[in-house]
Scaffold this motif. Structure first.
Motif, PDB file in Angstrom:
ATOM      1  N   ILE A  35       0.896  -1.267  -0.046  1.00 35.23           N
ATOM      2  CA  ILE A  35      -0.040  -0.075  -0.142  1.00 35.23           C
ATOM      3  C   ILE A  35       0.695   1.328   0.083  1.00 35.23           C
ATOM      4  CG2 ILE A  35      -1.868   1.224   1.335  1.00 35.23           C
ATOM      5  CD1 ILE A  35      -2.820  -1.176   2.420  1.00 35.23           C
ATOM      6  N   ALA A  36       1.830   1.292   0.843  1.00 37.66           N
ATOM      7  CA  ALA A  36       2.691   2.393   1.059  1.00 37.66           C
ATOM      8  C   ALA A  36       3.274   2.955  -0.348  1.00 37.66           C
ATOM      9  CB  ALA A  36       3.825   2.375   2.037  1.00 37.66           C
ATOM     10  N   TYR A  37       3.803   1.802  -1.075  1.00 34.58           N
ATOM     11  CA  TYR A  37       4.504   2.163  -2.328  1.00 34.58           C
ATOM     12  C   TYR A  37       3.729   2.764  -3.535  1.00 34.58           C
ATOM     13  CZ  TYR A  37       7.904   0.066   0.671  1.00 34.58           C
ATOM     14  OH  TYR A  37       8.648  -0.543   1.710  1.00 34.58           O
ATOM     15  N   ILE A  38       2.571   2.115  -3.405  1.00 35.80           N
ATOM     16  CA  ILE A  38       1.521   2.276  -4.323  1.00 35.80           C
ATOM     17  C   ILE A  38       1.082   3.720  -4.112  1.00 35.80           C
ATOM     18  CG2 ILE A  38      -0.881   1.805  -5.341  1.00 35.80           C
ATOM     19  CD1 ILE A  38      -0.290  -1.081  -4.600  1.00 35.80           C
ATOM     20  N   PHE A  39       0.800   4.024  -3.067  1.00 36.32           N
ATOM     21  CA  PHE A  39       0.347   5.475  -2.454  1.00 36.32           C
ATOM     22  C   PHE A  39       0.945   6.320  -3.081  1.00 36.32           C
ATOM     23  CE2 PHE A  39       0.054   8.604   0.491  1.00 36.32           C
ATOM     24  CZ  PHE A  39      -1.383   9.077   0.665  1.00 36.32           C
ATOM     25  N   ILE A  40       2.558   6.373  -2.364  1.00 36.78           N
ATOM     26  CA  ILE A  40       3.445   7.325  -2.726  1.00 36.78           C
ATOM     27  C   ILE A  40       3.523   7.414  -4.312  1.00 36.78           C
ATOM     28  CG2 ILE A  40       5.911   7.881  -2.570  1.00 36.78           C
ATOM     29  CD1 ILE A  40       5.886   6.492   0.286  1.00 36.78           C
ATOM     30  N   GLY A  41       3.560   6.381  -5.157  1.00 40.31           N
ATOM     31  CA  GLY A  41       3.745   6.474  -6.355  1.00 40.31           C
ATOM     32  C   GLY A  41       2.545   7.177  -7.074  1.00 40.31           C
ATOM     33  N   VAL A  42       1.527   6.715  -6.720  1.00 46.94           N
ATOM     34  CA  VAL A  42       0.256   7.714  -7.286  1.00 46.94           C
ATOM     35  C   VAL A  42       0.434   9.003  -6.920  1.00 46.94           C
ATOM     36  CG1 VAL A  42      -2.184   7.478  -7.125  1.00 46.94           C
ATOM     37  CG2 VAL A  42      -1.098   5.323  -7.349  1.00 46.94           C
TER      38      VAL A  42
ATOM     39  N   LEU B 235      -6.589  10.514  -1.231  1.00 47.71           N
ATOM     40  CA  LEU B 235      -5.593   9.917  -0.440  1.00 47.71           C
ATOM     41  C   LEU B 235      -5.664   9.511   0.968  1.00 47.71           C
ATOM     42  CD1 LEU B 235      -2.311  10.846  -2.832  1.00 47.71           C
ATOM     43  CD2 LEU B 235      -4.044   8.651  -3.083  1.00 47.71           C
ATOM     44  N   SER B 236      -6.172  10.504   1.472  1.00 44.35           N
ATOM     45  CA  SER B 236      -6.376  10.550   2.988  1.00 44.35           C
ATOM     46  C   SER B 236      -7.301   9.394   3.478  1.00 44.35           C
ATOM     47  CB  SER B 236      -6.843  11.701   3.614  1.00 44.35           C
ATOM     48  OG  SER B 236      -6.184  12.875   3.012  1.00 44.35           O
ATOM     49  N   PRO B 237      -8.431   9.252   2.967  1.00 47.75           N
ATOM     50  CA  PRO B 237      -9.349   8.219   3.330  1.00 47.75           C
ATOM     51  C   PRO B 237      -8.492   6.784   2.988  1.00 47.75           C
ATOM     52  CG  PRO B 237     -10.599   9.688   1.940  1.00 47.75           C
ATOM     53  CD  PRO B 237      -9.146  10.069   2.100  1.00 47.75           C
ATOM     54  N   ALA B 238      -7.742   6.967   1.840  1.00 51.71           N
ATOM     55  CA  ALA B 238      -7.215   5.533   1.461  1.00 51.71           C
ATOM     56  C   ALA B 238      -5.906   5.047   2.576  1.00 51.71           C
ATOM     57  CB  ALA B 238      -6.484   5.796   0.306  1.00 51.71           C
ATOM     58  N   ILE B 239      -5.588   6.278   3.252  1.00 52.08           N
ATOM     59  CA  ILE B 239      -4.635   5.845   4.250  1.00 52.08           C
ATOM     60  C   ILE B 239      -5.483   5.511   5.623  1.00 52.08           C
ATOM     61  CG2 ILE B 239      -2.941   6.931   5.907  1.00 52.08           C
ATOM     62  CD1 ILE B 239      -2.196   8.977   3.917  1.00 52.08           C
ATOM     63  N   THR B 240      -6.368   6.099   6.230  1.00 48.16           N
ATOM     64  CA  THR B 240      -7.119   5.946   7.394  1.00 48.16           C
ATOM     65  C   THR B 240      -8.074   4.741   7.241  1.00 48.16           C
ATOM     66  OG1 THR B 240      -8.666   7.541   6.696  1.00 48.16           O
ATOM     67  CG2 THR B 240      -6.794   8.189   8.148  1.00 48.16           C
ATOM     68  N   MET B 241      -8.532   4.306   5.924  1.00 53.45           N
ATOM     69  CA  MET B 241      -9.576   3.245   5.974  1.00 53.45           C
ATOM     70  C   MET B 241      -9.353   1.972   6.689  1.00 53.45           C
ATOM     71  SD  MET B 241      -9.524   1.981   2.101  1.00 53.45           S
ATOM     72  CE  MET B 241      -8.080   1.009   1.419  1.00 53.45           C
ATOM     73  N   ARG B 242      -7.979   1.618   6.672  1.00 55.86           N
ATOM     74  CA  ARG B 242      -7.984   0.507   7.298  1.00 55.86           C
ATOM     75  C   ARG B 242      -7.425   0.452   8.737  1.00 55.86           C
ATOM     76  NH1 ARG B 242      -2.544   1.029   7.337  1.00 55.86           N
ATOM     77  NH2 ARG B 242      -2.256  -1.195   8.481  1.00 55.86           N
ATOM     78  N   LEU B 243      -7.236   1.486   9.252  1.00 60.84           N
ATOM     79  CA  LEU B 243      -6.561   1.647  10.488  1.00 60.84           C
ATOM     80  C   LEU B 243      -7.435   1.169  11.673  1.00 60.84           C
ATOM     81  CD1 LEU B 243      -4.869   5.108  10.235  1.00 60.84           C
ATOM     82  CD2 LEU B 243      -3.885   3.078  10.551  1.00 60.84           C
ATOM     83  N   TRP B 244      -8.707   1.114  11.706  1.00 55.54           N
ATOM     84  CA  TRP B 244      -9.742   0.674  12.699  1.00 55.54           C
ATOM     85  C   TRP B 244     -10.398  -0.570  11.790  1.00 55.54           C
ATOM     86  CZ3 TRP B 244      -8.824   0.976  17.502  1.00 55.54           C
ATOM     87  CH2 TRP B 244      -8.442   2.133  18.021  1.00 55.54           C
ATOM     88  N   ALA B 245     -10.789  -0.252  10.660  1.00 57.47           N
ATOM     89  CA  ALA B 245     -11.641  -1.499  10.092  1.00 57.47           C
ATOM     90  C   ALA B 245     -11.083  -2.579  10.053  1.00 57.47           C
ATOM     91  CB  ALA B 245     -12.185  -0.843   8.666  1.00 57.47           C
ATOM     92  N   GLU B 246      -9.803  -2.615   9.663  1.00 55.20           N
ATOM     93  CA  GLU B 246      -9.178  -3.967   9.607  1.00 55.20           C
ATOM     94  C   GLU B 246      -8.942  -4.486  10.998  1.00 55.20           C
ATOM     95  OE1 GLU B 246      -5.669  -4.147   6.717  1.00 55.20           O
ATOM     96  OE2 GLU B 246      -4.784  -5.165   8.201  1.00 55.20           O
TER      97      GLU B 246
END
Lengths: 234, 244
Positions: free
Chosen positions: B26-33, B68-79
């Motif tokens: 996720i991190a690398y895709i995120f930064i790339g995009v 991009l922000s919701p993409a960072i935070t979406m998993r933090l609690w849900a996962e």
């Protein structure tokens, strides 16, 4: 060591625990029996402060889990039924995190990790990502996590489900070893396990205690444990 | 517990959260995009306009962050909820505030890191022409505050569900609403009595001030209160353990 007084838990209108009271002494290995949905897991989740009780009180060494939750959580090692682990971490990363968050001093972390790894037989999978582990190894990582900080109390929710007979014996021996000086509460459906490991058994059904005693006492009264379980939870 | 120990626990949790970004792709895709989209959109217009200014980039950022922000935070609690690790996490001797703060700051650190990599843009522009550094510094600061607000909001929304997709979409909608509510074209259609309030509440109107290089304590206090509000709500949700 653990005193549970009039514990009641409701989910909406649904009464899951009904005025449950019992206590566990230091050094006891308590087997927690009961049909699925009897309230075993709920009781454990409340003891570990994951869920609040609807009413009632739990004292651990005289400390109320609702008031001094941080202090009581420090005394407990807990293995939930589902064995939740951080899948994307490697075994050593995860266990190191557990050791740190449990407040082990820096110079004690590595020796303790080595100890736990050999105790739980994890040296083969030490560097593997957790999501590649088999069920048996996952269970061991979960157990390693629970005993990391040498807790006084160990709470294990069905620690032997899904394991093969060899693994079951290994885990059972581990529980016995730990139980010599610590208090252990564990739930199980394997009745032979109970007579092999526990000093005392509590059988609950529909959120109430329906029977308790040492395995020998129950066997004397009902013939065998299976019979006791069947009759008491009918 | 003394303050140092309190912070140490946050730090250990923070490290673990940050590790899980970089353990997955996720991190690398995120930064790339983020870098590709940001650079592309900026330089597309840059040569047409022909001005050595990065103002355009900073007016793009809120829109890129929106996704991009919701993409960072979406998993933090849900996962944590879905996999059950929340049961492990919350039975550790840590307070709910410590967990929420660790999650928030890990997300912020990650956003900061991505933002840092985009510094090639002002450097390229400064090399091509005479760049005024005031708005650049203001812009980065504003982006960090705005990003922090998006993240606090997204983190709160992630705590409401165990489904990451839902957390992403709701997070996106919530961030969009909070950003747009103070924009001029929304205010034009709003009742006159509400307009000043909406302008004050909107994340966007405060961002414009900072991005212009005007750092007003009012805007900073506004962002900090916005972030605090949603972290506080997040703690309330976690305290209630209302999921099963």
């Amino acid at each position: 060591m653990i005193e549970i007084k009039n514990l009641t838990k409701k989910f909406g209108q649904n009464l899951v625990l009904d005025n449950l009271s019992f206590s566990v002494a230091k050094g006891e290995i308590l087997g927690f029996l009961g049909p699925n949905g009897a309230g075993k897991t709920t009781t454990m989740k409340i003891i570990t402060s994951f869920w609040p009780a609807t009413s009632g009180q739990i004292l651990i060494d005289g400390l109320d889990t609702a008031v001094n939750s941080l202090a009581t959580r420090r005394k407990i090692g807990y293995l939930p039924e589902t064995v939740p682990l951080y899948e994307d971490m490697r075994v050593f990363e995860y266990l190191k995190f557990v050791a740190e968050i449990r407040g082990l001093e820096k110079f004690k972390i590595m020796p303790r990790l080595k100890e736990v790894v050999s105790l739980c037989g994890l040296s083969k999978v030490w560097r593997r990502p957790i999501d590649e582990l088999s069920k048996g190894f996952r269970q061991r990582v979960g157990l390693a996590q629970a005993i990391m900080h040498e807790p006084d109390i160990l709470i294990l929710d069905e620690p032997t489900t899904g394991l093969d007979p060899n693994q079951i014996v290994e885990i059972r021996d581990l529980i016995k070893t730990i139980g010599r000086e610590k208090t252990v509460i564990f739930s199980t459906h394997i009745l032979s396990e109970v007579s092999a490991t526990c000093n005392r058994v509590i059988i609950i059904n529909n959120g109430k205690i329906v029977g308790q005693g040492s395995p020998a006492e129950l066997e004397k009264q009902y013939g065998n444990l299976e019979q006791a379980f069947r009759e008491l939870t009918k | 517990m003394n303050k140092l120990q309190y912070l140490k626990i946050i730090y250990i949790l923070f490290k673990k959260e940050l590790m899980s970004y970089f353990n997955s792709p996720i991190a690398y895709i995120f930064i790339g995009v983020f870098l590709i989209v940001g650079n592309w959109l900026f330089f597309n217009a840059f040569f047409l306009i022909g001005q050595a200014s990065v103002r355009n980039y900073f007016s793009l950022l809120p829109w890129i962050f929106l996704f991009l922000s919701p993409a960072i935070t979406m998993r933090l609690w849900a996962e944590e909820k879905k996999s059950g690790t929340i049961e492990f996490l919350l039975t550790l001797p840590v307070t709910d505030w410590q967990v929420v703060l660790a999650k928030f700051f890990s997300a912020l650190a990650f956003l900061f890191f991505s933002l840092l990599l985009s510094i090639s843009i002002p450097f390229s522009v400064a090399w091509l022409g005479n760049l005024d550094m005031g708005p650049v510094i203001g812009g980065y600061l504003g982006a960090l505050f705005l990003g922090g607000s998006y993240l606090a909001l997204g983190l709160f929304i992630s705590s409401l569900t165990k489904n990451q997709i839902i957390a992403f979409i709701l997070g996106l909608v919530a961030c969009f609403t909070a950003f747009i509510i103070g924009a001029d074209f929304v205010l034009a259609g709003a009742p006159a009595a509400l307009a000043p309030l909406m302008k004050f509440i909107g994340l966007g109107s405060h961002f414009n001030n900072i991005a212009r290089g005007v750092i007003d304590t009012k805007d900073i206090i506004y962002y900090l209160s916005f972030i605090f509000l949603f972290l506080w709500l997040n703690v309330r949700v976690i305290e209630k353990r209302s999921w099963k």
